[in-house]
Each structure stands twice: as structure tokens, then as C-alpha cells.
Design an enzyme around this catalytic site. Structure first.
Site, short mmCIF file in Angstrom:
data_model
loop_
_atom_site.label_atom_id
_atom_site.label_comp_id
_atom_site.label_asym_id
_atom_site.label_seq_id
_atom_site.Cartn_x
_atom_site.Cartn_y
_atom_site.Cartn_z
N ARG A 21 5.64 7.17 -2.27
CA ARG A 21 4.77 8.08 -3.18
C ARG A 21 6.07 9.80 -2.48
O ARG A 21 6.42 10.61 -3.92
CB ARG A 21 3.50 8.91 -2.55
CG ARG A 21 3.39 10.58 -2.50
CD ARG A 21 1.76 10.93 -2.36
NE ARG A 21 1.58 10.02 -1.32
CZ ARG A 21 1.33 10.57 -0.09
NH1 ARG A 21 1.74 11.86 -0.23
NH2 ARG A 21 1.14 9.64 0.67
N TYR A 59 -1.03 24.42 -25.68
CA TYR A 59 -2.02 23.82 -24.93
C TYR A 59 -2.81 23.97 -24.98
O TYR A 59 -2.94 24.84 -24.17
CB TYR A 59 -0.68 22.66 -24.10
CG TYR A 59 -1.45 20.86 -23.89
CD1 TYR A 59 -1.88 20.40 -25.07
CD2 TYR A 59 -2.23 20.53 -22.48
CE1 TYR A 59 -3.00 19.51 -24.72
CE2 TYR A 59 -2.53 20.32 -22.24
CZ TYR A 59 -3.35 19.02 -23.29
OH TYR A 59 -4.26 18.10 -23.87
N ASP A 117 6.79 24.76 -21.57
CA ASP A 117 6.74 24.17 -22.06
C ASP A 117 7.25 23.06 -23.14
O ASP A 117 7.25 24.00 -24.43
CB ASP A 117 5.82 24.40 -21.57
CG ASP A 117 4.81 22.48 -22.28
OD1 ASP A 117 5.05 21.33 -23.13
OD2 ASP A 117 3.16 21.91 -22.37
N LYS A 138 4.31 12.49 -24.78
CA LYS A 138 4.95 12.61 -25.99
C LYS A 138 6.45 12.24 -26.25
O LYS A 138 6.91 10.28 -26.73
CB LYS A 138 4.37 13.96 -26.36
CG LYS A 138 3.61 14.39 -25.39
CD LYS A 138 2.26 14.11 -25.95
CE LYS A 138 1.45 14.66 -25.56
NZ LYS A 138 1.52 15.77 -25.15
C1 LIG Z 1 -0.30 16.80 -23.98
C2 LIG Z 1 0.51 17.79 -23.83
C3 LIG Z 1 0.52 18.91 -22.96
C4 LIG Z 1 -0.47 17.84 -21.35
O1 LIG Z 1 0.09 16.32 -21.74
P1 LIG Z 1 -0.71 14.53 -21.15
O2 LIG Z 1 0.30 13.90 -20.88
O3 LIG Z 1 -1.84 15.08 -22.19
O4 LIG Z 1 -1.38 15.66 -19.32
C5 LIG Z 1 1.18 19.64 -22.45
N1 LIG Z 1 1.75 20.72 -23.49
C6 LIG Z 1 2.00 20.53 -24.59
C7 LIG Z 1 2.54 21.04 -25.65
C8 LIG Z 1 1.64 18.84 -24.14
O5 LIG Z 1 2.18 18.45 -25.92
#
Ligand SMILES: *Cc1c(COP(=O)(O)O)cnc(C)c1O
Length: 372
Positions: free
Chosen positions: A47, A99, A171, A196
Site C-alpha cells: 500500500r 466532470y 484535471d 481514460k
Molecule cells: C472519468 C473522469 C473523472 C473520474 O474518474 P474515474 O476514474 O471514473 O473515477 C474525472 N475527471 C474527468 C475529466 C473524467 O473524465
């Protein structure tokens, strides 16, 4: 080194024990102490750190130009880790469009701890300045934003945040480290949902933060990762590191496909509006041209009519897959408002596309028949 080379070689070399060229997958949760009680390889418990996660974290840091990467079990776990930097009485500014889960975290988990949350159109620097309070400690931006691809000026927002003593967290999931380098533009933290583009094959859930520099911020994030415990499995890390080798190739090919699809959509009579930063009609076009090395592969468009008309278009696709998520090799289409729920500000006639690696002509033909 350039991104293509880093994607292949960062924190990767043949295994010294065996000569194996491919990355070993270390599943061990625990690591042996030397007779003197020390940990000769630096690892003691998975961890806290393990070799497979460390390889991914170092590769992410190299690609983002940061000092250290920290991986999490999802993008959502990564954003919660960033929000753990906020203390009661602090104020955070976040985008009016981003998001949807990010705003839910701020409202449901961060705000109840006594942190004040303001939403602002971060793509308008004056709106960020207007939302500022003496307690502002963090500005959270997402660029390009979900789902309308608004583009926030990272460099200008970072300058404002630095001058006024707040952190800028970005982000950068839609852009990937290949198309945008938030840390070089002054952001303190870059965040990814590695689910993604970084994983890129719709088969791993993950998240990451990369810090620009060491110091208190990094120490606190590292401690949160260890203590809160939302860490990814070694196998998930291994899959993401493996996918990263083709990230630059995938992202550039997907962006080229998206440009073709966006141009087609813009010329179609049943399409009301196309949201793609590569189109000169998009409000963020000039800034995206400066800030990104290509415009990415996310497109949203509104269909003339209402939700039923948009859903009917999505119902007719054959090459696109009707599913949420993005950044993978297969193209996806999504009626975003019904995914985000009743409190969404996403237009009901909007469809979001994630362009994959199919031939762009096949994607255009599919949309042409679906639009009718
Ligand atoms: C999918 C996404 C998230 C969240 O990510 P997870 O892996 O689904 O928890 C946050 N920001 C953006 C821009 C996303 O596309």
C-alpha cells in the site's frame, strides 16, 4: 526526452534479475527486511509503495514533467486526495462545468468539513478573480472541460493563484500529457482519470496526481495516499504502464479522427452546434491552439430538437458504441444529460463523442446514417 520516447522508456529497463524485457508484475504485498531490520530495496508494504506502481508513478511524472506521481484506484480517488489538502475554513474555486462527479465530491464530502466551495466560469479569468476570497486555497480547473470542451488558460490562472497564495490543480484527463503540460504552465498538481486515455482500452479503472515540486504539498498527498488507502492494484498499474507506451500514437491518431468528425458534424443540417476546440467557431479555439499541441478527441454536439431527437440519433449508430467513459480505442457516443442526472446543466439535446482508432471515414458514414 520527447513524449514518444518517455512513453516507451521512462522507468522501464530489462529486469536485472532475469533479463526479461517486458515489465515484471510484482504482486507481493510485503517485502523482506534485512537481518539488521532495514529494507534494502526501499519497499516494505505494497500500500505504501510497490515496484509495479512505482514504475507507473515514475513514468507519469516523467511524461508530465513533475517531480513525483501518485496513483489511485480511480480518478475520483485522485481528486479526493487533492481535496484532502483543504482544511476547515479554506475556500476552493471549481468550474461551473466539469466532470459531474467532481462537483458531487465537493458538495457531498468536502463542503461538509467546513470548506467553502464556489463555482466559477474558470475559462474567464475575471470570473475566477471575482470568486476569490481571502481564504481561497485552491483553484480546481478542468481543461478542456466535460462536456462542452471549454478551455481554461492554465498559465494565466496559475499566475493568479501563485500571486494570491493558492494552489492550482488541473484535471487534464481530456488532454493527456501528450497534448497539454499543465505543470510547465505553472499548475501545482495535475490530475488524471487514468481510466481514460492513459489506460486507453476500457479495461482498467485508475487515477493519478502528479506534483510539480517536492515539499509540503507532495508530503501531504503522499501521506493521504498511504493512509486513506485507495491505491490501485499492481495488475492495474501494469496494464496502464503497458498502455502508456502507445499513448502518444493513440492520442494523435484519435485527435486527427476527431478533427474529421467535427468538420462533418459542423456541416450537417440536423446538427445545431458542435463543441470541439479545433473548430474556429469554438470559444476556446485560439487558447487551445496555444496551450495544446492538438485539440484532442472529445467532441460534443447538439442535435436540432430535444432529448428524444438526440437519443434517436444515438439509437441508430452501428460503429460507435453507446456507452459512457472516453479515451479508449473504440469510439463511444453518449447522451450525457441522462448520465449526469436531474441536476445537470448539460443540454438535453447534447451527444458526447469519444473518437477512437477506427477509420474516420467509417465514423463519419456512421454518423451520417444515424443523423438521417
Ligand atoms: C472519468 C473522469 C473523472 C473520474 O474518474 P474515474 O476514474 O471514473 O473515477 C474525472 N475527471 C474527468 C475529466 C473524467 O473524465
Amino acid at each position: 526526452m520527447r513524449p514518444e520516447t518517455l512513453a516507451v522508456h521512462a522507468a522501464r529497463s530489462p529486469d536485472p534479475g532475469t533479463g526479461a524485457v517486458a515489465e515484471p508484475l510484482h504482486l507481493s504485498t510485503t517485502f523482506e527486511r534485512a537481518p539488521d531490520g532495514s529494507y534494502p530495496q526501499g519497499y516494505y508494504y505494497a500500500r505504501a509503495a510497490n515496484p509495479t506502481r512505482a514504475a507507473l508513478e515514475q513514468a507519469l511524472a516523467a511524461l508530465e514533467g513533475g517531480v513525483e506521481g501518485l496513483c489511485f484506484a480511480s480518478g475520483s480517488a485522485a481528486s479526493m486526495a487533492a481535496f484532502s489538502l483543504l482544511a476547515p475554513g479554506d475556500h476552493v474555486i471549481a468550474p461551473t462545468e466539469c466532470y459531474h462527479g467532481t462537483i458531487k465530491q465537493l458538495r457531498q464530502f468536502v463542503q461538509p468539513t467546513g470548506v467553502r466551495v464556489s463555482l466559477a466560469d474558470t475559462w474567464d479569468l475575471d470570473a475566477v478573480a471575482a470568486a476569490w476570497t481571502p481564504a481561497t486555497r485552491m483553484v480546481w480547473i478542468e481543461t478542456p472541460s466535460n462536456p462542452r470542451l471549454y478551455v481554461t488558460d492554465i498559465e494565466a490562472t496559475a499566475a493568479l493563484a501563485r500571486e494570491r497564495g493558492a494552489w492550482l490543480a488541473c484535471d487534464s484527463t481530456f488532454a493527456t500529457p501528450v497534448l497539454q503540460q499543465p505543470l510547465a504552465l505553472g499548475a501545482d498538481i495535475v490530475m488524471h482519470s487514468t481510466t481514460k486515455f492513459l489506460a486507453g482500452h476500457s479495461d482498467v479503472t485508475g487515477g493519478a496526481l502528479v506534483a510539480r515540486e517536492g515539499g509540503e504539498l507532495l508530503e501531504r498527498l503522499r501521506n493521504y495516499q498511504l493512509q486513506a488507502g485507495a491505491v490501485p492494484s499492481p495488475f492495474d498499474c501494469w496494464l496502464i504502464r503497458r498502455s502508456m507506451m502507445t499513448l502518444p500514437l493513440r492520442v494523435r491518431a484519435q485527435a486527427a479522427g476527431a478533427a474529421a468528425v467535427a468538420a462533418f458534424l459542423q456541416s450537417h443540417p440536423r446538427v445545431e452546434r458542435v463543441f470541439y476546440p479545433g473548430l474556429s467557431s469554438h470559444p476556446g479555439h485560439a487558447l487551445a491552439a496555444r496551450q495544446m499541441s492538438a485539440f484532442g478527441s472529445m467532441i460534443s454536439f447538439s442535435v436540432r430538437g430535444g432529448a428524444e431527437d438526440a437519443l434517436a440519433v444515438a439509437a441508430r449508430v452501428r460503429v460507435f458504441t453507446r456507452a459512457t467513459s472516453l479515451g479508449s480505442v473504440e469510439s463511444l457516443i453518449e447522451h450525457r444529460a441522462s448520465m449526469e442526472g436531474p441536476d445537470t446543466s448539460t443540454p438535453q439535446n447534447l451527444l458526447r463523442l469519444s473518437i477512437g482508432l477506427e477509420h474516420p471515414d467509417d465514423l463519419v458514414e456512421d454518423l451520417a446514417q444515424a443523423l438521417g
